[in-house]
Write an enzyme that holds these catalytic residues in place. Structure first.
Site, mmCIF file in Angstrom:
data_model
loop_
_atom_site.group_PDB
_atom_site.id
_atom_site.type_symbol
_atom_site.label_atom_id
_atom_site.label_comp_id
_atom_site.label_asym_id
_atom_site.label_seq_id
_atom_site.Cartn_x
_atom_site.Cartn_y
_atom_site.Cartn_z
ATOM 1 N N CYS A 24 0.830 -1.204 0.000
ATOM 2 C CA CYS A 24 0.000 0.000 0.000
ATOM 3 C C CYS A 24 0.869 1.260 0.000
ATOM 4 O O CYS A 24 1.865 1.317 0.725
ATOM 5 C CB CYS A 24 -0.832 -0.029 1.280
ATOM 6 S SG CYS A 24 -1.491 1.561 1.677
HETATM 7 N N1 LIG Z 1 -7.397 -1.221 1.968
HETATM 8 C C1 LIG Z 1 -6.787 -0.174 1.474
HETATM 9 O O1 LIG Z 1 -6.138 0.595 2.176
HETATM 10 C C2 LIG Z 1 -6.858 0.138 0.019
HETATM 11 C C3 LIG Z 1 -7.256 -0.816 -0.859
HETATM 12 N N2 LIG Z 1 -7.252 -0.561 -2.207
HETATM 13 C C4 LIG Z 1 -7.700 -1.603 -3.112
HETATM 14 O O2 LIG Z 1 -7.524 -1.201 -4.457
HETATM 15 C C5 LIG Z 1 -8.598 -1.643 -5.253
HETATM 16 C C6 LIG Z 1 -9.156 -0.485 -6.013
HETATM 17 O O3 LIG Z 1 -9.886 0.348 -5.103
HETATM 18 P P1 LIG Z 1 -10.796 1.556 -5.625
HETATM 19 O O4 LIG Z 1 -9.905 2.533 -6.338
HETATM 20 O O5 LIG Z 1 -11.595 2.068 -4.496
HETATM 21 O O6 LIG Z 1 -11.758 0.801 -6.619
HETATM 22 P P2 LIG Z 1 -12.385 1.281 -7.956
HETATM 23 O O7 LIG Z 1 -11.321 1.703 -8.892
HETATM 24 O O8 LIG Z 1 -13.333 0.214 -8.388
HETATM 25 O O9 LIG Z 1 -13.190 2.559 -7.483
HETATM 26 C C7 LIG Z 1 -14.424 2.429 -6.900
HETATM 27 C C8 LIG Z 1 -15.259 3.669 -7.138
HETATM 28 O O10 LIG Z 1 -15.023 4.562 -6.083
HETATM 29 C C9 LIG Z 1 -14.445 5.770 -6.599
HETATM 30 N N3 LIG Z 1 -13.376 6.105 -5.658
HETATM 31 C C10 LIG Z 1 -12.258 5.418 -5.402
HETATM 32 N N4 LIG Z 1 -11.537 6.035 -4.463
HETATM 33 C C11 LIG Z 1 -12.260 7.126 -4.109
HETATM 34 C C12 LIG Z 1 -12.057 8.165 -3.197
HETATM 35 N N5 LIG Z 1 -10.948 8.223 -2.447
HETATM 36 N N6 LIG Z 1 -12.994 9.127 -3.116
HETATM 37 C C13 LIG Z 1 -14.100 9.100 -3.874
HETATM 38 N N7 LIG Z 1 -14.344 8.137 -4.768
HETATM 39 C C14 LIG Z 1 -13.435 7.168 -4.888
HETATM 40 C C15 LIG Z 1 -13.943 5.442 -7.978
HETATM 41 O O11 LIG Z 1 -13.989 6.554 -8.827
HETATM 42 P P3 LIG Z 1 -12.645 7.314 -9.280
HETATM 43 O O12 LIG Z 1 -11.617 6.251 -9.565
HETATM 44 O O13 LIG Z 1 -13.068 8.056 -10.501
HETATM 45 O O14 LIG Z 1 -12.274 8.199 -8.144
HETATM 46 C C16 LIG Z 1 -14.932 4.401 -8.422
HETATM 47 O O15 LIG Z 1 -16.100 4.962 -8.905
HETATM 48 C C17 LIG Z 1 -9.583 -2.360 -4.326
HETATM 49 O O16 LIG Z 1 -9.353 -3.736 -4.428
HETATM 50 C C18 LIG Z 1 -9.212 -1.855 -2.955
HETATM 51 O O17 LIG Z 1 -9.436 -2.806 -1.946
HETATM 52 C C19 LIG Z 1 -6.869 0.646 -2.690
HETATM 53 C C20 LIG Z 1 -6.436 1.635 -1.865
HETATM 54 C C21 LIG Z 1 -6.460 1.479 -0.420
HETATM 55 N N1 LIG Z 2 -3.492 1.064 -0.127
HETATM 56 C C1 LIG Z 2 -3.572 -0.080 -0.806
HETATM 57 N N2 LIG Z 2 -3.968 -1.174 -0.139
HETATM 58 C C2 LIG Z 2 -4.075 -2.284 -0.848
HETATM 59 C C3 LIG Z 2 -3.783 -2.345 -2.215
HETATM 60 N N3 LIG Z 2 -4.014 -3.601 -2.633
HETATM 61 C C4 LIG Z 2 -4.432 -4.267 -1.569
HETATM 62 N N4 LIG Z 2 -4.467 -3.491 -0.486
HETATM 63 C C5 LIG Z 2 -4.834 -3.848 0.885
HETATM 64 O O1 LIG Z 2 -3.751 -4.536 1.507
HETATM 65 C C6 LIG Z 2 -4.259 -5.713 2.162
HETATM 66 C C7 LIG Z 2 -3.179 -6.762 2.360
HETATM 67 O O2 LIG Z 2 -2.222 -6.272 3.256
HETATM 68 P P1 LIG Z 2 -0.940 -7.110 3.735
HETATM 69 O O3 LIG Z 2 -0.258 -6.202 4.696
HETATM 70 O O4 LIG Z 2 -1.444 -8.355 4.390
HETATM 71 O O5 LIG Z 2 -0.097 -7.409 2.547
HETATM 72 C C8 LIG Z 2 -5.377 -6.116 1.232
HETATM 73 O O6 LIG Z 2 -6.278 -7.038 1.806
HETATM 74 C C9 LIG Z 2 -6.013 -4.770 0.900
HETATM 75 O O7 LIG Z 2 -6.909 -4.345 1.880
HETATM 76 C C10 LIG Z 2 -3.349 -1.168 -2.863
HETATM 77 O O8 LIG Z 2 -3.032 -1.151 -4.063
HETATM 78 N N5 LIG Z 2 -3.254 -0.062 -2.113
#
Ligand SMILES: NC(=O)C1=CN([C@@H]2O[C@H](COP(=O)(O)OP(=O)(O)OC[C@H]3O[C@@H](n4cnc5c(N)ncnc54)[C@H](OP(=O)(O)O)[C@@H]3O)[C@@H](O)[C@H]2O)C=CC1
Ligand SMILES: Nc1nc2c(ncn2[C@@H]2O[C@H](COP(=O)(O)O)[C@@H](O)[C@H]2O)c(=O)[nH]1
Length: 328
Positions: free
Chosen positions: A177
């Site tokens: 991340c």
């Molecule tokens: N657990 C974590 O800390 C994180 C996990 N991830 C992982 O990355 C993958 C992609 O995630 P994600 O980008 O949300 O999925 P998507 O690209 O499918 O976005 C989902 C929707 O939410 C909108 N969106 C995403 N982020 C935001 C935001 N910060 N504010 C407002 N709207 C938002 C996007 O629009 P738009 O793209 O136009 O903004 C889209 O419409 C997932 O599998 C997720 O679990 C990603 C980052 C953090």
């Molecule tokens: N900020 C982001 N978080 C992400 C992304 N892809 C996955 N994830 C999150 O990380 C955990 C796994 O964490 P780990 O410490 O066990 O390796 C996963 O389940 C998601 O919630 C990303 O691209 N950006």
């Protein structure tokens, strides 16, 4: 907020109680989620370099919970049908974009209603997730809905009130991340404290997601309120793990990349994840077995015979010192 105790996994040690079992093999690591019971409270992350259909099938056949990723959208309905034809649990992920509503309709129309759906977006405390929870519960109410990711008690309560059956806690603590550095937000560095904070507000199960670096962190997560933990990096690099195997200086590695990395997205837009190479680890089952044995040991140190005993143990805060300069 500023009085909130802040700590992470490496800052905590659990305090042992008198042992009441004769062998660690007596300790029961099983856990119920919804209507189903699983071997242990651990689920590999729903990421493309962690799980594919073969890994999902293996986990389901062997009594482990799994969540299939959502990045091969067209494969999801055939996957649910294939799993259910084998009498296995179907557990898939969805996003929140408009076409996902048609996908939920299609699950019902094609009689492919999965037992579990995880709503998987970065910032789960949002109207888009609340709408999706409500839609799933309206169309296929029998499906257990996990919603995330969130990092505050307010978010947990809102998603639960919208109908989520469990919430997933963890914004930015993951190994691949970069949300924390790109945005300045998240639970990176205090994931365990955030879990504790959220768990106090939760009325339904919480899945602690991200930041687990050792098997002992699983017991710590249970102590601080998790019903399950989701893990990426510890499951990366196995023989069965999807993703390329790479040889570097005669050593074998496998790639592990973030779901919001450019490698997943295919473009450099809103990138919040990176790619790393993980040393090749051998068979997935060896890791699952070792994890379960370590958790059985944790239960014995808790002075109990099941996971419940971990929820009550005392703990001390040992700021950044449990390693004493060692590594595992
Ligand atoms: N657990 C974590 O800390 C994180 C996990 N991830 C992982 O990355 C993958 C992609 O995630 P994600 O980008 O949300 O999925 P998507 O690209 O499918 O976005 C989902 C929707 O939410 C909108 N969106 C995403 N982020 C935001 C935001 N910060 N504010 C407002 N709207 C938002 C996007 O629009 P738009 O793209 O136009 O903004 C889209 O419409 C997932 O599998 C997720 O679990 C990603 C980052 C953090
Ligand atoms: N900020 C982001 N978080 C992400 C992304 N892809 C996955 N994830 C999150 O990380 C955990 C796994 O964490 P780990 O410490 O066990 O390796 C996963 O389940 C998601 O919630 C990303 O691209 N950006």
């Amino acid at each position: 907020m500023n009085n909130l105790p802040v700590f992470d996994y490496e800052d905590i040690q659990l305090v042992p109680n008198k042992c009441i079992i004769n062998s660690r093999s007596e300790a029961d690591t099983s856990v119920k989620l919804g209507e189903h019971t699983f071997k242990m409270p651990v689920v590999p992350a729903n990421m493309q370099t962690i799980i594919d259909e073969d890994v999902a099938e293996y986990l389901a056949k062997n009594g482990y919970f799994y969540v299939m990723h959502r990045f091969d959208e067209a494969a999801r309905i055939p996957f649910v049908k294939k799993m259910q034809a084998q009498d296995l649990i179907a557990s898939i992920s969805v996003g929140v974009k408009d076409y996902e509503y048609a996908f939920i309709d299609a699950l019902k129309a094609e009689n492919a209603v999965p037992e579990f759906i995880t709503i998987d977006i970065a910032h789960g405390h949002s109207d888009s997730v609340i709408r999706m929870i409500q839609y799933i519960k309206e169309v296929i109410p029998e499906t257990f809905v996990i919603a995330g990711n969130v990092g505050t008690p307010e978010a947990v309560r809102e998603l639960e009130n919208a109908g989520a059956d469990a919430t997933k806690v963890g914004i930015g603590p993951g190994k691949v991340c970069i949300t924390k550095v790109k945005t300045g937000f998240g639970t990176g560095g205090w994931q365990l404290a955030a879990l504790r904070w959220c768990a106090k507000a939760a009325r339904k199960p919480i899945i602690a997601d991200g930041g687990i670096r050792t098997h002992g962190d699983i017991a710590k997560s249970i102590r601080f309120g998790a019903s399950f933990v989701m893990i990426g990096s510890l499951f990366a690099g196995h023989e069965e793990s999807p993703g390329q195997t790479i040889t570097k200086d005669g050593e074998l590695f496998k790639e592990y990349f973030g779901s919001a990395s450019e490698y997943q997205k295919g473009e450099k837009k809103n990138v919040e994840g990176k790619k790393i190479l993980v040393p090749h680890k051998g068979a997935l089952q060896d890791t699952l077995t070792e994890m379960q044995q370590d958790l059985q040991s944790s239960i014995s140190y808790a002075g109990g015979r099941d996971l419940e005993s971990l929820t009550k143990v005392d703990y001390v805060i040992v700021k950044n010192s449990i390693w004493n300069g060692d590594s595992i």
